[in-house]
Design an enzyme around this catalytic site. Structure first.
Site, PDB file in Angstrom:
ATOM      1  N   HIS A   1       0.820  -1.225   0.000  1.00 49.66           N
ATOM      2  CA  HIS A   1       0.000   0.000   0.000  1.00 49.66           C
ATOM      3  C   HIS A   1       0.850   1.269   0.000  1.00 49.66           C
ATOM      4  CE1 HIS A   1      -3.651  -2.234   0.400  1.00 49.66           C
ATOM      5  NE2 HIS A   1      -3.305  -2.762   1.564  1.00 49.66           N
TER       6      HIS A   1
ATOM      7  N   ASP B   1      -2.458 -10.457  -2.459  1.00 47.80           N
ATOM      8  CA  ASP B   1      -3.044 -10.002  -1.193  1.00 47.80           C
ATOM      9  C   ASP B   1      -4.513  -9.653  -1.474  1.00 47.80           C
ATOM     10  OD1 ASP B   1      -2.150  -8.629   1.698  1.00 47.80           O
ATOM     11  OD2 ASP B   1      -3.796  -7.531   0.718  1.00 47.80           O
TER      12      ASP B   1
ATOM     13  N   HIS C   1      -6.178  -7.107  -0.603  1.00 42.15           N
ATOM     14  CA  HIS C   1      -6.399  -5.685  -0.903  1.00 42.15           C
ATOM     15  C   HIS C   1      -5.654  -5.273  -2.172  1.00 42.15           C
ATOM     16  CE1 HIS C   1      -6.836  -6.084   3.554  1.00 42.15           C
ATOM     17  NE2 HIS C   1      -7.887  -5.309   3.337  1.00 42.15           N
TER      18      HIS C   1
ATOM     19  N   ASP D   1      -4.882 -12.767   3.488  1.00 40.92           N
ATOM     20  CA  ASP D   1      -6.164 -12.193   3.926  1.00 40.92           C
ATOM     21  C   ASP D   1      -7.305 -12.504   2.962  1.00 40.92           C
ATOM     22  OD1 ASP D   1      -4.698 -10.499   2.272  1.00 40.92           O
ATOM     23  OD2 ASP D   1      -4.864  -8.737   3.566  1.00 40.92           O
TER      24      ASP D   1
HETATM   25  C1  SP5 Z   1      -1.140  -5.110   3.970  1.00 39.98           C
HETATM   26  C2  SP5 Z   1      -2.615  -5.088   4.218  1.00 39.98           C
HETATM   27  O1  SP5 Z   1      -3.260  -6.126   4.123  1.00 39.98           O
HETATM   28  N1  SP5 Z   1      -3.165  -3.937   4.620  1.00 39.98           N
HETATM   29  C3  SP5 Z   1      -4.557  -3.802   4.863  1.00 39.98           C
HETATM   30  C4  SP5 Z   1      -4.898  -2.507   5.511  1.00 39.98           C
HETATM   31  C5  SP5 Z   1      -6.371  -2.368   5.709  1.00 39.98           C
HETATM   32  N2  SP5 Z   1      -6.685  -1.274   6.584  1.00 39.98           N
HETATM   33  C6  SP5 Z   1      -8.049  -0.829   6.505  1.00 39.98           C
HETATM   34  C7  SP5 Z   1      -8.811  -1.247   7.692  1.00 39.98           C
HETATM   35  C8  SP5 Z   1     -10.290  -1.029   7.475  1.00 39.98           C
HETATM   36  C9  SP5 Z   1     -11.049  -1.682   8.572  1.00 39.98           C
HETATM   37  N3  SP5 Z   1     -12.347  -2.074   8.187  1.00 39.98           N
HETATM   38  C10 SP5 Z   1     -13.050  -2.777   9.243  1.00 39.98           C
HETATM   39  C11 SP5 Z   1     -13.668  -4.031   8.796  1.00 39.98           C
HETATM   40  C12 SP5 Z   1     -13.778  -4.992   9.970  1.00 39.98           C
HETATM   41  N4  SP5 Z   1     -14.671  -6.060   9.684  1.00 39.98           N
HETATM   42 ZN    ZN Z   2      -4.244  -7.050   2.565  1.00 39.35          ZN
END
Ligand code: SP5
Ligand code: ZN
Length: 346
Positions: free
Chosen positions: A167, A201, A203, A290
């Site tokens: 990211h 990943d 995301h 993830d």
């Molecule tokens: C490296 C990596 O996987 N980074 C991911 C970062 C995500 N951060 C955003 C968090 C958003 C939280 N949303 C809450 C959902 C809970 N069910």
């Molecule tokens: Zn991720």
């Protein structure tokens, strides 16, 4: 297989992160993740742990903005010096700004600490503590060491990177990431030959996409939760395929909630064919577990068997590969999931 790992990650352990709605929650990207992966790898007969080599800052500056890296290096000490409450109990604190810059070519970046932070950070999930900078540099060196192994010995190697990287962009941190380890490794390898980066990943790999968006010597591909419903929301859509000389050298595969093994694997096949047509000499593989059905941040339904098949499919490319650790937050299953994917490359 060589596993590059540094203990420098351990002290990067922010006490919280901020979820949507301003909710403070324990930091999901925690040191226990690496302990779980290490424990699972130690049960195999093929994992060979090694310290990363020291590559210095040059290969990092080749990808990232100098002022951004300087900001990462000094922000904790500056914050400590500027706030007596932080100085009194540093371990209860994590550095975050509450104002963020839209990328609209500001005529100047505020010289204040929080002004710089809002410019160099994209969200509230990449908390900075005292050990963050050192951990991030060591993490990048793990990725570079894996790349060097792929180059020198035409083999596969694993950079057990923490913090993760995909990211982070040229001049910003986000999503637990500070230095884009996979991009630093891929850029280093690109001096030796054509490189493809595949990001599996959950995301969208927004930082990696940004860094190589206008380049044709590094093909970038990301398979992820559709940004229409998932973080990082503003990037990772199917129509983003590169720009300028890089047009046609980026591909996103946004997938719906509930994506299972079969759907994932059929998309992966498409991505792998795209890599084959590019005929790279090296692969940099960003792995995040993830996508797992039990992940607290993900909404896919990839199973253990799915991870084994994903690994097998990618290994069929038969490319020297630097495999780079990104996300995955179901800690209890994280180690085994990594091994299931990785053992194809041993
Ligand atoms: C490296 C990596 O996987 N980074 C991911 C970062 C995500 N951060 C955003 C968090 C958003 C939280 N949303 C809450 C959902 C809970 N069910
Ligand atoms: Zn991720």
């Amino acid at each position: 297989m060589k596993i590059f790992h540094s203990e420098a990650h351990r002290a990067h352990d922010p006490p919280f992160e901020v979820f949507d709605g301003g909710q403070r929650v324990p930091y999901l990207e925690n040191p226990d993740r690496i302990d779980r992966i290490t424990a699972a790898l130690k049960k195999t007969d093929w994992a060979e742990f090694a310290e990363p080599a020291d590559f210095g800052l040059d290969p990092i500056h080749a990808v990232h903005d100098r002022d951004y890296i300087a900001f990462l290096a000094s922000c904790w000490t500056e914050w400590l010096a500027s706030d007596s409450a932080v100085a009194a109990s540093p371990r209860d604190h994590a550095f975050l700004p509450a104002t963020f810059a839209l990328r609209r070519r500001p005529t100047s970046i505020s010289s204040t600490l929080l002004g710089r932070a809002g410019y160099y950070m994209m969200d509230l999930s990449s908390c900075i503590v005292e050990a963050t900078y050192r951990a991030s540099i060591a993490s990048a060196h793990c990725a570079l060491s894996a790349a060097q192994e792929a180059f020198q010995n035409s083999t596969n190697a694993f950079g057990l990177c923490r913090p993760p990287g995909h990211h982070a962009g040229r001049d910003y941190a986000g999503g637990y990431c500070f230095i884009n380890n996979a991009s630093v490794a891929a850029n280093w390898l690109s001096a030796k030959g054509k490189v493809a980066i595949l990001d599996v990943d959950y995301h969208a790999g927004n930082g990696t996409q940004d860094i190589f968006y206008e380049r044709s010597d590094v093909l970038t591909i990301s398979i992820h939760g559709d940004p229409d419903y998932e973080y990082p929301y503003y990037i990772g859509f199917a129509g983003e395929t590169g720009a300028g000389a890089g047009l046609g050298y980026h591909q996103n595969y946004p997938l719906p909630k509930g994506t299972d093994d079969a759907a994932y694997l059929s998309t992966l096949e498409d991505a792998l064919n795209k890599i084959r047509s590019f005929s790279p000499q090296y692969l940099v593989l960003s792995i995040g577990m993830d996508t797992f059905e039990g992940d607290p941040l993900g909404r896919f339904k990839v199973t253990r068997e799915g991870f084994a098949s994903i690994g097998q499919g990618i290994h069929d490319l038969k490319l020297p590969s630097a495999i780079i650790m990104e996300g995955g937050y179901a800690n209890a299953e994280l180690g085994e999931n990594v091994v299931l994917l990785l053992e194809n490359f041993k």
